[in-house]
Design a protein around this motif. Structure first.
Motif, short mmCIF file in Angstrom:
data_model
loop_
_atom_site.label_atom_id
_atom_site.label_comp_id
_atom_site.label_asym_id
_atom_site.label_seq_id
_atom_site.Cartn_x
_atom_site.Cartn_y
_atom_site.Cartn_z
N LEU A 115 0.82 -1.20 0.00
CA LEU A 115 0.00 0.00 0.00
C LEU A 115 0.86 1.26 0.00
N ILE A 116 1.93 1.25 0.77
CA ILE A 116 2.82 2.41 0.80
C ILE A 116 3.47 2.62 -0.56
N THR A 117 3.91 1.54 -1.18
CA THR A 117 4.50 1.62 -2.51
C THR A 117 3.48 2.14 -3.52
N GLN A 118 2.27 1.63 -3.43
CA GLN A 118 1.21 2.04 -4.34
C GLN A 118 0.88 3.53 -4.17
N GLN A 119 0.81 4.00 -2.93
CA GLN A 119 0.51 5.40 -2.69
C GLN A 119 1.62 6.30 -3.22
N ASN A 120 2.86 5.87 -3.10
CA ASN A 120 3.97 6.65 -3.65
C ASN A 120 3.88 6.71 -5.18
N GLU A 121 3.49 5.60 -5.80
CA GLU A 121 3.31 5.59 -7.25
C GLU A 121 2.18 6.53 -7.67
N PHE A 122 1.11 6.58 -6.86
CA PHE A 122 0.01 7.48 -7.15
C PHE A 122 0.48 8.93 -7.10
N LYS A 123 1.28 9.26 -6.11
CA LYS A 123 1.80 10.63 -5.99
C LYS A 123 2.65 11.00 -7.19
N VAL A 124 3.48 10.06 -7.64
CA VAL A 124 4.31 10.30 -8.82
C VAL A 124 3.45 10.49 -10.05
N THR A 125 2.43 9.66 -10.20
CA THR A 125 1.52 9.76 -11.35
C THR A 125 0.82 11.12 -11.37
N LEU A 126 0.32 11.55 -10.22
CA LEU A 126 -0.35 12.86 -10.15
C LEU A 126 0.62 14.00 -10.45
N GLU A 133 -8.46 13.35 -20.38
CA GLU A 133 -7.75 12.11 -20.01
C GLU A 133 -7.06 12.28 -18.66
N ALA A 134 -6.47 13.42 -18.44
CA ALA A 134 -5.80 13.68 -17.16
C ALA A 134 -6.81 13.70 -16.02
N LYS A 135 -7.97 14.29 -16.25
CA LYS A 135 -9.01 14.33 -15.22
C LYS A 135 -9.48 12.92 -14.88
N LYS A 136 -9.68 12.10 -15.91
CA LYS A 136 -10.14 10.73 -15.70
C LYS A 136 -9.08 9.94 -14.91
N THR A 137 -7.83 10.08 -15.29
CA THR A 137 -6.74 9.39 -14.59
C THR A 137 -6.64 9.88 -13.15
N LYS A 174 -7.46 9.04 -7.34
CA LYS A 174 -8.06 9.49 -6.08
C LYS A 174 -8.91 8.39 -5.45
N GLU A 175 -9.65 7.64 -6.26
CA GLU A 175 -10.45 6.52 -5.75
C GLU A 175 -9.55 5.45 -5.15
N LYS A 176 -8.47 5.15 -5.84
CA LYS A 176 -7.54 4.14 -5.34
C LYS A 176 -6.86 4.61 -4.06
#
Length: 142
Positions: free
Chosen positions: A14-25, A55-59, A64-66
């Motif tokens: 989960l920590i790894t996934q959240q860091n990936e989300f931050k990078v993606t955003l 596309e950016a809004k959808k991503t 955010k849901e994840k």
């Protein structure tokens, strides 16, 4: 980690996934800013820019849901981990008491490694039960 390796692994994921989300955003934000800065003329006429914004809004919404789901899972994992806090407290008390034994006589010197080995053996000898059972904590404490 020793008592519930599945929870420790899930929390690490989960920590790894959240860091990936931050990078993606952050990448999405940088891409949008670059496209807006390089846009020429009327922004509303640039269909490529509008499509990339959609596309950016959808991503971003997906991420955010994840993130919300990951935060809920992390809260559940932390709640389960709290069942082991009394055991950890007793373990640390026991370790520091053993360390203080050398004040009585130098024969009583214990290293952290030997203490961890003893605790690991004790935890492995206890049969695993559901973490919500209060007996689990009491068994390990005694």
């Amino acid at each position: 980690k020793l008592e519930r390796p599945d929870l420790a692994k899930k929390k690490t994921e989960l920590i790894t996934q959240q860091n990936e989300f931050k990078v993606t955003l952050a990448q999405l934000e940088a891409l949008l800013l670059e496209k807006l800065a390089n846009a020429e003329g009327d922004i509303l006429d640039d269909t490529e820019l509008i499509l990339s914004l959609e596309e950016a809004k959808k991503t971003s919404d997906d991420v955010k849901e994840k993130v919300v789901f990951a935060q809920e899972m992390e809260a559940k994992i932390n709640e389960t981990s709290e069942f082991y806090r009394p055991t950890g407290s007793r373990g640390s008390l026991l370790f520091f008491l053993l360390c203080d034994l050398c004040k009585m006589h130098t024969f009583y010197k214990y290293s952290l490694d030997s203490f961890v080995m003893v605790v690991t053996r004790a935890v492995n000898s206890v049969t695993l039960r559901k973490p919500k059972e209060p007996k689990k904590v009491e068994e390990v404490v005694e």
